[in-house]
Design a protein around this motif. Structure first.
Motif, PDB file in Angstrom:
ATOM      1  N   MET A  17       0.048   2.743   7.388  1.00  0.00           N
ATOM      2  CA  MET A  17       0.827   2.627   6.033  1.00  0.00           C
ATOM      3  C   MET A  17       1.747   1.536   6.017  1.00  0.00           C
ATOM      4  O   MET A  17       2.119   1.292   4.620  1.00  0.00           O
ATOM      5  CB  MET A  17       2.117   3.877   6.907  1.00  0.00           C
ATOM      6  N   GLN A  21       1.683  -0.110   2.182  1.00  0.00           N
ATOM      7  CA  GLN A  21       2.940  -0.232   1.456  1.00  0.00           C
ATOM      8  C   GLN A  21       3.021  -1.888   0.828  1.00  0.00           C
ATOM      9  O   GLN A  21       3.287  -2.067  -0.181  1.00  0.00           O
ATOM     10  CB  GLN A  21       4.119  -0.236   2.424  1.00  0.00           C
ATOM     11  N   GLU A  22       2.435  -2.675   1.897  1.00  0.00           N
ATOM     12  CA  GLU A  22       2.246  -4.078   1.317  1.00  0.00           C
ATOM     13  C   GLU A  22       1.113  -4.320   0.309  1.00  0.00           C
ATOM     14  O   GLU A  22       1.542  -4.962  -0.706  1.00  0.00           O
ATOM     15  CB  GLU A  22       2.038  -5.137   2.510  1.00  0.00           C
ATOM     16  N   ALA A  25       2.714  -2.772  -2.959  1.00  0.00           N
ATOM     17  CA  ALA A  25       3.568  -3.928  -3.634  1.00  0.00           C
ATOM     18  C   ALA A  25       3.119  -4.925  -4.540  1.00  0.00           C
ATOM     19  O   ALA A  25       3.566  -5.627  -5.278  1.00  0.00           O
ATOM     20  CB  ALA A  25       4.689  -4.559  -2.589  1.00  0.00           C
ATOM     21  N   ALA A  45       5.074  -0.276  -5.646  1.00  0.00           N
ATOM     22  CA  ALA A  45       6.209   0.084  -4.934  1.00  0.00           C
ATOM     23  C   ALA A  45       7.282   0.314  -5.695  1.00  0.00           C
ATOM     24  O   ALA A  45       8.587   0.283  -5.346  1.00  0.00           O
ATOM     25  CB  ALA A  45       6.668  -1.389  -3.965  1.00  0.00           C
ATOM     26  N   ALA A  85      -0.006   5.722  -5.080  1.00  0.00           N
ATOM     27  CA  ALA A  85       0.564   5.722  -3.847  1.00  0.00           C
ATOM     28  C   ALA A  85       0.027   7.018  -3.118  1.00  0.00           C
ATOM     29  O   ALA A  85      -0.366   7.166  -1.940  1.00  0.00           O
ATOM     30  CB  ALA A  85       2.219   5.894  -3.913  1.00  0.00           C
ATOM     31  N   MET A 102       5.953   8.416   2.382  1.00  0.00           N
ATOM     32  CA  MET A 102       6.124   8.015   0.831  1.00  0.00           C
ATOM     33  C   MET A 102       6.437   9.074  -0.178  1.00  0.00           C
ATOM     34  O   MET A 102       6.050   9.357  -0.666  1.00  0.00           O
ATOM     35  CB  MET A 102       4.670   7.443   0.468  1.00  0.00           C
TER      36      MET A 102
END
Length: 102
Positions: A17, A21-22, A25, A45, A85, A102
């Protein structure tokens, strides 16, 4: 039930996770409104990075229409980022809906 195995799986999921997220982004989503006269760009993000407005969309006698197009483009970019996402998260969770993620 093997608690150590569950803990290891939870830790692996958490690592995935963070990586997701990286990745998100660094993803870019572009959405438009008014037939492309207003474009909003957002990261995965949910960071709005730019708004582009075609000069022909600027009518000083109808600023409200331009404002509506900006809102529509930003909202569409947000929806697209959320879909991105959610689809990426489903890859990690195997489609399970886990509250709070998320």
């Amino acid at each position: 039930m093997d608690i150590q195995k569950m803990m290891k799986q939870a830790q692996e999921a958490q690592t995935k996770m963070v990586a997701l997220q990286e990745e998100l982004a660094n993803e870019t989503i572009e959405a438009s409104a008014g037939g492309g006269m207003v474009k909003a760009t957002m990261t995965g993000a949910y960071e709005l990075t730019s708004i582009k407005i075609d000069p022909s969309a600027v009518d000083t006698s109808d600023i409200e229409l331009l404002e509506d197009m900006v809102v529509a483009a930003v909202n569409e970019a947000f929806r697209s980022a959320a879909e991105l996402a959610n689809s990426r998260m489903a890859e990690i969770t195997g489609g399970m809906n886990i509250p709070g993620l998320m």
